[in-house]
Write an enzyme that holds these catalytic residues in place. Structure first.
Site, PDB file in Angstrom:
ATOM      1  N   ARG A 277       0.823  -1.225   0.000  1.00  0.00           N
ATOM      2  CA  ARG A 277       0.000   0.000   0.000  1.00  0.00           C
ATOM      3  C   ARG A 277       0.848   1.263   0.000  1.00  0.00           C
ATOM      4  O   ARG A 277       0.394   2.322  -0.431  1.00  0.00           O
ATOM      5  CB  ARG A 277      -0.989  -0.041   1.168  1.00  0.00           C
ATOM      6  CG  ARG A 277      -2.227  -0.839   0.804  1.00  0.00           C
ATOM      7  CD  ARG A 277      -2.999  -1.300   1.999  1.00  0.00           C
ATOM      8  NE  ARG A 277      -2.391  -2.491   2.578  1.00  0.00           N
ATOM      9  CZ  ARG A 277      -2.448  -2.817   3.846  1.00  0.00           C
ATOM     10  NH1 ARG A 277      -3.072  -2.042   4.698  1.00  0.00           N
ATOM     11  NH2 ARG A 277      -1.871  -3.925   4.272  1.00  0.00           N
TER      12      ARG A 277
ATOM     13  N   GLU B 129       4.862 -10.677  15.468  1.00  0.00           N
ATOM     14  CA  GLU B 129       4.357 -11.225  16.733  1.00  0.00           C
ATOM     15  C   GLU B 129       4.788 -12.699  16.858  1.00  0.00           C
ATOM     16  O   GLU B 129       5.259 -13.147  17.892  1.00  0.00           O
ATOM     17  CB  GLU B 129       2.838 -11.091  16.738  1.00  0.00           C
ATOM     18  CG  GLU B 129       2.250 -11.075  18.116  1.00  0.00           C
ATOM     19  CD  GLU B 129       0.742 -10.871  18.057  1.00  0.00           C
ATOM     20  OE1 GLU B 129       0.227 -10.488  16.998  1.00  0.00           O
ATOM     21  OE2 GLU B 129       0.115 -11.118  19.100  1.00  0.00           O
TER      22      GLU B 129
END
Ligand code: AMP
Length: 182
Positions: free
Chosen positions: A66, A103
């Site tokens: 993006r 994560e």
């Protein structure tokens, strides 16, 4: 040059929240609704153009994928070059890469080794749609420096302020976020 609170609210409301995407607990910030709204897209791009026209930049580097949309449009408006920073394995020529922690597990971004060699002192603005933990942007800013350019600022349309992804990145470069999201 600065956006009014009303303009920031207008941009913020043009972005759609998608709960539990791509996994439970994440609120995904969907910028496709900003892009398809001509007034929001124009307001954002004109603001970035005004802000960065005095920086004497030579390139914009956009983060996959993006960051390409905003970065390529802004580079064209400023009359400067655009360089993609991509996920591992996508760039065809010799690359320099940087791993970063997610994560769970690690990811890797890459840049072409000769991305900025057309100019003597490349001054680069890094851009992406959103900064969360800041891991991707930190790796990307490092890559820009590794290939011999100066990353003068990192710009994000949105910053998730509750995650404080910006403090580590600020050790490498200036950080600007158009919309702070609590
Ligand atoms: P981070 O490395 O944690 O700062 O993650 C930033 C990257 O993940 C950016 O390329 C974002 O587009 C994407 N991202 C992370 N969280 C979100 C979210 N809540 N909504 C949309 N994109 C996200």
């Amino acid at each position: 040059m600065n956006l009014s609170q009303e303009q920031i609210n207008f941009l913020n409301h043009s972005i759609r929240d998608i709960p539990d995407f791509p996994k439970p607990g994440i609120i995904f910030k969907d910028i496709t609704t900003l892009l398809s709204n001509k007034d929001a897209y124009a307001l954002l791009m004109n603001h970035l153009y005004e802000k960065y026209s005095s920086y004497n930049l030579t390139h914009i580097a956009g983060i996959d994928a993006r960051g390409f949309i905003f970065g390529a449009a802004l580079a064209q408006m400023l009359g400067i070059g655009f360089v993609p920073i991509r996920k591992k394995g996508k760039l065809p020529y010799t690359t320099v890469s940087e791993k970063y922690s997610l994560e769970y597990g690690v990811d890797e971004v890459e840049i072409h080794i000769d991305a900025f060699t057309q100019v003597e002192h490349p001054k680069v603005l890094l851009i992406d749609d959103l900064i969360a933990t800041g891991g991707t942007a930190y790796a990307a800013a490092n890559l820009i420096n590794k290939v011999g350019a100066e990353c003068v600022e990192a710009c994000f349309i949105m910053g998730l302020t509750f995650l404080d992804g910006q403090s580590k990145l600020k050790t490498l470069t200036n950080v600007y976020t158009v919309i702070g999201v609590d």
